[in-house]
Design an enzyme around this catalytic site. Sequence first.
Site, short mmCIF file in Angstrom:
data_model
loop_
_atom_site.label_atom_id
_atom_site.label_comp_id
_atom_site.label_asym_id
_atom_site.label_seq_id
_atom_site.Cartn_x
_atom_site.Cartn_y
_atom_site.Cartn_z
N ASN A 31 21.10 -32.56 36.47
CA ASN A 31 22.22 -31.79 36.30
C ASN A 31 23.36 -32.48 36.51
OD1 ASN A 31 23.58 -29.43 38.49
ND2 ASN A 31 23.56 -29.57 36.37
N GLY A 32 24.50 -32.36 35.83
CA GLY A 32 25.68 -33.00 35.85
C GLY A 32 26.25 -33.44 34.53
N GLY B 94 25.12 -26.20 33.55
CA GLY B 94 26.27 -24.79 33.93
C GLY B 94 27.31 -24.57 33.11
N ARG B 95 28.42 -25.49 33.39
CA ARG B 95 29.80 -24.96 32.68
C ARG B 95 29.70 -25.30 31.28
NH1 ARG B 95 33.39 -28.55 36.56
NH2 ARG B 95 31.66 -29.85 36.35
N PRO C 94 22.55 -21.94 38.35
CA PRO C 94 23.02 -20.87 38.95
C PRO C 94 24.50 -20.96 39.05
CG PRO C 94 22.03 -22.03 40.52
CD PRO C 94 21.63 -22.73 39.24
N GLN D 247 17.97 -17.51 43.84
CA GLN D 247 18.28 -18.65 44.77
C GLN D 247 18.96 -17.97 45.87
OE1 GLN D 247 22.07 -21.00 44.13
NE2 GLN D 247 20.63 -22.76 43.39
N CYS E 133 25.95 -26.63 46.85
CA CYS E 133 27.23 -25.91 46.61
C CYS E 133 28.42 -26.82 47.30
CB CYS E 133 27.36 -24.53 47.06
SG CYS E 133 28.76 -23.53 46.69
N LYS F 148 17.64 -26.78 44.49
CA LYS F 148 18.84 -27.38 43.77
C LYS F 148 19.76 -28.19 44.85
CE LYS F 148 22.69 -26.61 40.28
NZ LYS F 148 23.22 -27.59 40.91
#
Length: 353
Positions: free
Chosen positions: A206-207, A230-231, A22, A77, A107, A146
């Site tokens: 993630n990452g 993500g990105r 997200p 989310q 976040c 998350k």
Amino acid sequence: MSLSQILPLSTCPGLSLTALAPMQDVTDLHFMSVLAHYGCPDYFFTEYFRVHPSSTLNKKILRSITENTTGRPVFAQLIGESIPDLVRIARELSHYPVAGIDLNLGCPAPRVYRKNVGGGLLRDPEQVKRILSELREAVAGRLTVKMRLGFDNTDHFDRLLDLINLCDINLLSLHGRTVKEKYHSAVHYDLIAHAVQRVRCPVLANGNVTSATSALSILEMTGAAGVMIGRAAIRNPWIFQQIRQALNGQPVSGVPLSAVHDYIERLRQTQTASMVPERARVSHMKMYLNFIAQSVDVAGAFLREMRQARTETELLAVCARHLLSNPETEFALEPYPGLVARPTCETPQDCCA
């Protein structure tokens, strides 16, 4: 789509899951639809619904659930700290075709965590326990989380993982950095591996999942059930298809620059583009191009010229010059070293996974 129709959230031999992270101002209905053209992830997650005493369901975000034609499950989310309102919004969303409810505990944007929501909640495991316990009671379907490893250290990490078990969370998406580390440090894949061993639910790593190659390496290092991206998916929308190819032992498909130009055109052609002022359209496209440009040319000429463009005509000319002059040149699967995305607004930089 009913929960029984959704791909099982469990680890199976040969099965690795993929999810689009997200990202505020990015993962809307349009971006999900564009991404589907190049190869969907197994799961989508919406931008976060901001939850507070006067909040209602954001109609724009809701469209990514109700009008989604990708054929993939979509998790909704939430971000907030008011337990009655989180429960209220979760129950409202349960009337829509969601795959589940996801709580944002990661976040790292200062303007977010200073309000004690998102990653800010990781400073207070007892509040996390209260929130998750109440949501678990209210949500009949899947409840997912998350989160990051902690706020400014990992002192509460095991306690947070134990809460994931205690509250019967169905899926944990874990970014392997603390909130304060944002995106600057190395990713602590050893701690993701630790989480995989400690929690009962599947874990998505993630990452810095930047390519099919890195995805396979991270899956091997962590033992995770899959990866959340993500990105890198903004830069390379083919990444989910490429991961599936790599997992199946197939060659990873290359991408010519002409296809990248097609991708940019699809991003540009939103239903509301004609109603948006040109300056805002240019800024919005630069948000995407800051990431895409990392794989166009090693010298970074496209990145520099794109940033200097002031009008839509100038920006499109830069795209055509760099992507169509040698259209069969291959787009780099990994970002070129030294080319750093600097988005034009805070949110994608700070709230992208």
